[in-house]
Design a protein around this motif. Structure first.
Motif, PDB file in Angstrom:
ATOM      1  N   ASP A  68      -5.945  15.281  10.111  1.00 43.91           N
ATOM      2  CA  ASP A  68      -6.255  15.440  11.532  1.00 43.91           C
ATOM      3  C   ASP A  68      -6.052  14.055  12.138  1.00 43.91           C
ATOM      4  O   ASP A  68      -6.957  13.219  12.127  1.00 43.91           O
ATOM      5  N   LYS A  69      -4.848  13.807  12.635  1.00 43.77           N
ATOM      6  CA  LYS A  69      -4.475  12.455  13.017  1.00 43.77           C
ATOM      7  C   LYS A  69      -5.232  11.902  14.221  1.00 43.77           C
ATOM      8  O   LYS A  69      -5.241  10.700  14.449  1.00 43.77           O
ATOM      9  N   SER A  70      -5.878  12.761  14.980  1.00 43.93           N
ATOM     10  CA  SER A  70      -6.647  12.285  16.135  1.00 43.93           C
ATOM     11  C   SER A  70      -8.114  12.031  15.790  1.00 43.93           C
ATOM     12  O   SER A  70      -8.865  11.503  16.614  1.00 43.93           O
ATOM     13  N   ALA A  71      -8.525  12.376  14.583  1.00 46.88           N
ATOM     14  CA  ALA A  71      -9.954  12.361  14.236  1.00 46.88           C
ATOM     15  C   ALA A  71     -10.574  10.971  14.274  1.00 46.88           C
ATOM     16  O   ALA A  71     -11.690  10.799  14.775  1.00 46.88           O
ATOM     17  N   THR A  72      -9.871   9.970  13.755  1.00 42.51           N
ATOM     18  CA  THR A  72     -10.458   8.628  13.700  1.00 42.51           C
ATOM     19  C   THR A  72     -10.783   8.111  15.102  1.00 42.51           C
ATOM     20  O   THR A  72     -11.892   7.627  15.363  1.00 42.51           O
ATOM     21  N   PHE A 112     -18.022   3.100  10.440  1.00 39.94           N
ATOM     22  CA  PHE A 112     -16.588   2.815  10.473  1.00 39.94           C
ATOM     23  C   PHE A 112     -15.861   3.540   9.344  1.00 39.94           C
ATOM     24  O   PHE A 112     -14.801   4.152   9.569  1.00 39.94           O
ATOM     25  N   ILE A 113     -16.393   3.474   8.141  1.00 43.40           N
ATOM     26  CA  ILE A 113     -15.746   4.136   7.000  1.00 43.40           C
ATOM     27  C   ILE A 113     -15.636   5.632   7.245  1.00 43.40           C
ATOM     28  O   ILE A 113     -14.598   6.255   6.978  1.00 43.40           O
ATOM     29  N   HIS A 114     -16.701   6.222   7.788  1.00 37.12           N
ATOM     30  CA  HIS A 114     -16.688   7.663   8.086  1.00 37.12           C
ATOM     31  C   HIS A 114     -15.607   7.977   9.121  1.00 37.12           C
ATOM     32  O   HIS A 114     -14.842   8.937   8.963  1.00 37.12           O
ATOM     33  N   ALA A 115     -15.532   7.175  10.165  1.00 39.09           N
ATOM     34  CA  ALA A 115     -14.522   7.394  11.206  1.00 39.09           C
ATOM     35  C   ALA A 115     -13.114   7.195  10.650  1.00 39.09           C
ATOM     36  O   ALA A 115     -12.209   7.990  10.912  1.00 39.09           O
ATOM     37  N   TRP A 116     -12.942   6.139   9.875  1.00 41.66           N
ATOM     38  CA  TRP A 116     -11.617   5.820   9.321  1.00 41.66           C
ATOM     39  C   TRP A 116     -11.105   6.945   8.415  1.00 41.66           C
ATOM     40  O   TRP A 116      -9.931   7.308   8.448  1.00 41.66           O
ATOM     41  N   ASN A 117     -12.003   7.510   7.616  1.00 43.02           N
ATOM     42  CA  ASN A 117     -11.604   8.546   6.661  1.00 43.02           C
ATOM     43  C   ASN A 117     -11.623   9.956   7.245  1.00 43.02           C
ATOM     44  O   ASN A 117     -11.197  10.904   6.566  1.00 43.02           O
ATOM     45  N   SER A 118     -12.067  10.098   8.482  1.00 41.60           N
ATOM     46  CA  SER A 118     -12.175  11.442   9.065  1.00 41.60           C
ATOM     47  C   SER A 118     -10.820  12.105   9.284  1.00 41.60           C
ATOM     48  O   SER A 118     -10.727  13.316   9.472  1.00 41.60           O
ATOM     49  N   ILE A 119      -9.764  11.337   9.236  1.00 42.10           N
ATOM     50  CA  ILE A 119      -8.405  11.865   9.356  1.00 42.10           C
ATOM     51  C   ILE A 119      -8.040  12.768   8.171  1.00 42.10           C
ATOM     52  O   ILE A 119      -7.187  13.645   8.275  1.00 42.10           O
ATOM     53  N   LEU A 120      -8.696  12.560   7.040  1.00 42.95           N
ATOM     54  CA  LEU A 120      -8.366  13.250   5.791  1.00 42.95           C
ATOM     55  C   LEU A 120      -9.128  14.573   5.705  1.00 42.95           C
ATOM     56  O   LEU A 120     -10.354  14.586   5.806  1.00 42.95           O
ATOM     57  N   ILE A 121      -8.411  15.674   5.495  1.00 37.28           N
ATOM     58  CA  ILE A 121      -9.050  16.994   5.549  1.00 37.28           C
ATOM     59  C   ILE A 121      -9.112  17.669   4.173  1.00 37.28           C
ATOM     60  O   ILE A 121     -10.160  17.759   3.560  1.00 37.28           O
ATOM     61  N   ASP A 122      -7.974  18.156   3.677  1.00 40.25           N
ATOM     62  CA  ASP A 122      -7.985  18.850   2.390  1.00 40.25           C
ATOM     63  C   ASP A 122      -6.571  18.914   1.810  1.00 40.25           C
ATOM     64  O   ASP A 122      -5.618  18.442   2.413  1.00 40.25           O
ATOM     65  N   PHE A 123      -6.472  19.512   0.634  1.00 40.12           N
ATOM     66  CA  PHE A 123      -5.185  19.636  -0.060  1.00 40.12           C
ATOM     67  C   PHE A 123      -5.035  21.102  -0.468  1.00 40.12           C
ATOM     68  O   PHE A 123      -5.634  21.540  -1.441  1.00 40.12           O
ATOM     69  N   PRO A 124      -4.229  21.873   0.257  1.00 34.91           N
ATOM     70  CA  PRO A 124      -4.047  23.288  -0.082  1.00 34.91           C
ATOM     71  C   PRO A 124      -3.440  23.451  -1.480  1.00 34.91           C
ATOM     72  O   PRO A 124      -2.420  22.838  -1.804  1.00 34.91           O
ATOM     73  N   LYS A 125      -4.080  24.281  -2.293  1.00 37.51           N
ATOM     74  CA  LYS A 125      -3.672  24.403  -3.697  1.00 37.51           C
ATOM     75  C   LYS A 125      -2.264  24.974  -3.854  1.00 37.51           C
ATOM     76  O   LYS A 125      -1.561  24.662  -4.824  1.00 37.51           O
ATOM     77  N   HIS A 126      -1.832  25.802  -2.902  1.00 36.66           N
ATOM     78  CA  HIS A 126      -0.495  26.391  -3.067  1.00 36.66           C
ATOM     79  C   HIS A 126       0.596  25.317  -3.045  1.00 36.66           C
ATOM     80  O   HIS A 126       1.661  25.500  -3.641  1.00 36.66           O
ATOM     81  N   SER A 186       4.141   6.853   0.242  1.00 39.67           N
ATOM     82  CA  SER A 186       3.134   7.111   1.272  1.00 39.67           C
ATOM     83  C   SER A 186       2.641   5.837   1.929  1.00 39.67           C
ATOM     84  O   SER A 186       2.321   4.852   1.244  1.00 39.67           O
ATOM     85  N   ASN A 187       2.577   5.843   3.261  1.00 43.13           N
ATOM     86  CA  ASN A 187       1.833   4.819   3.999  1.00 43.13           C
ATOM     87  C   ASN A 187       0.363   5.184   3.906  1.00 43.13           C
ATOM     88  O   ASN A 187      -0.070   6.197   4.468  1.00 43.13           O
ATOM     89  N   THR A 188      -0.396   4.398   3.191  1.00 45.36           N
ATOM     90  CA  THR A 188      -1.823   4.692   3.055  1.00 45.36           C
ATOM     91  C   THR A 188      -2.578   3.396   2.808  1.00 45.36           C
ATOM     92  O   THR A 188      -2.020   2.311   2.926  1.00 45.36           O
ATOM     93  N   ASN A 189      -3.832   3.490   2.485  1.00 46.59           N
ATOM     94  CA  ASN A 189      -4.653   2.293   2.312  1.00 46.59           C
ATOM     95  C   ASN A 189      -5.766   2.574   1.320  1.00 46.59           C
ATOM     96  O   ASN A 189      -6.021   3.727   0.951  1.00 46.59           O
ATOM     97  N   ASP A 190      -6.415   1.519   0.907  1.00 46.84           N
ATOM     98  CA  ASP A 190      -7.424   1.608  -0.152  1.00 46.84           C
ATOM     99  C   ASP A 190      -8.573   2.546   0.203  1.00 46.84           C
ATOM    100  O   ASP A 190      -9.004   3.362  -0.622  1.00 46.84           O
ATOM    101  N   LEU A 191      -9.094   2.479   1.432  1.00 50.43           N
ATOM    102  CA  LEU A 191     -10.202   3.356   1.818  1.00 50.43           C
ATOM    103  C   LEU A 191      -9.805   4.831   1.761  1.00 50.43           C
ATOM    104  O   LEU A 191     -10.570   5.674   1.299  1.00 50.43           O
ATOM    105  N   HIS A 192      -8.602   5.142   2.234  1.00 50.98           N
ATOM    106  CA  HIS A 192      -8.154   6.539   2.207  1.00 50.98           C
ATOM    107  C   HIS A 192      -7.967   7.033   0.787  1.00 50.98           C
ATOM    108  O   HIS A 192      -8.367   8.161   0.464  1.00 50.98           O
ATOM    109  N   ILE A 193      -7.393   6.225  -0.063  1.00 53.02           N
ATOM    110  CA  ILE A 193      -7.176   6.658  -1.440  1.00 53.02           C
ATOM    111  C   ILE A 193      -8.505   6.786  -2.187  1.00 53.02           C
ATOM    112  O   ILE A 193      -8.678   7.698  -3.002  1.00 53.02           O
ATOM    113  N   GLN A 194      -9.451   5.904  -1.899  1.00 56.02           N
ATOM    114  CA  GLN A 194     -10.791   6.063  -2.496  1.00 56.02           C
ATOM    115  C   GLN A 194     -11.374   7.427  -2.126  1.00 56.02           C
ATOM    116  O   GLN A 194     -11.945   8.124  -2.971  1.00 56.02           O
ATOM    117  N   TRP A 195     -11.245   7.807  -0.849  1.00 56.56           N
ATOM    118  CA  TRP A 195     -11.770   9.097  -0.391  1.00 56.56           C
ATOM    119  C   TRP A 195     -11.049  10.241  -1.111  1.00 56.56           C
ATOM    120  O   TRP A 195     -11.683  11.194  -1.571  1.00 56.56           O
TER     121      TRP A 195
END
Length: 202
Positions: free
Chosen positions: A17-21, A70-84, A104-113
């Motif tokens: 959800d790219k607008s979530a943060t 801040f961590i909660h806001a930063w990671n709020s962009i991440l939702i789920d991974f559909p199994k299919h 992937s363009n990503t960062n340590d906080l996102h990958i931790q989540w």
């Protein structure tokens, strides 16, 4: 002839959800990322700033923002991974017709989540012949050097790679270097339809 499938992660496999943060940060009076903040975000994405310093930058700049907020806001962009999507990828890996690479363009906080909240992440990662995260290789899309890194590292010609990414800026950059591309429209298209919509694979 396509020999390598080069996949993005977010909104290709992992739902975002790219607008979530920014929605979350507005609650603390932060209405947008200014130029300085965007530069800082990109540097963090390239692993040039330690996570502790990155969090401190925001909490010091905005004292009303706690570290946890801040961590909660930063990671709020991440939702789920559909199994299919994992099932599709596992079949692709088992078929061994293509070399599979993630970029992937990503960062340590996102990958931790992701590691803590996406149970199938290790299975997903195991499907790839190579797995590149921007903060680990200190390169990011759409910069040309990251695509040249892939080409050189894997001894591929540009026309031998099909790059799948939801961000047009990234696929446009790859196009200019001669890679074949699919600018996947997240929400309207699904990576599992790769072979139905890509003339390069027919």
């Amino acid at each position: 002839m396509i020999k390598t499938l080069l996949f993005d992660f977010g909104d290709v496999f992992l739902t975002l959800d790219k607008s979530a943060t920014q929605t979350h940060l507005k609650r603390f009076g932060i209405t947008e990322f200014n130029k300085e903040m965007l530069i800082k975000n990109q540097a963090y994405e390239m692993g040039l700033i330690p996570t502790k310093d990155f969090i401190s930058y925001y909490t010091e700049k905005f004292p009303q923002l706690s570290e946890l907020d801040f961590i909660h806001a930063w990671n709020s962009i991440l939702i789920d991974f559909p199994k299919h999507k994992l099932d599709f990828l596992k079949n692709l890996a088992a078929d061994k017709q293509f070399q599979l690479i993630l970029l992937s363009n990503t960062n340590d906080l996102h990958i931790q989540w992701v590691e803590e909240n996406i149970a199938i992440y290790s299975e997903f990662k195991a499907c790839f012949d190579a797995f590149y995260l921007s903060h680990e290789i200190e390169l990011r899309k759409p910069n040309a050097d990251v695509f040249k890194f892939i080409l050189d590292n894997h001894s591929r010609k540009p026309e031998e790679i099909l790059f799948i990414d939801d961000t047009k800026e990234n696929t446009d950059a790859a196009d200019k270097l001669g890679l074949k591309t699919w600018n996947l429209k997240a929400g309207n298209e699904d990576v599992v339809d790769l072979f139905n919509v890509n003339r390069f694979l027919i």
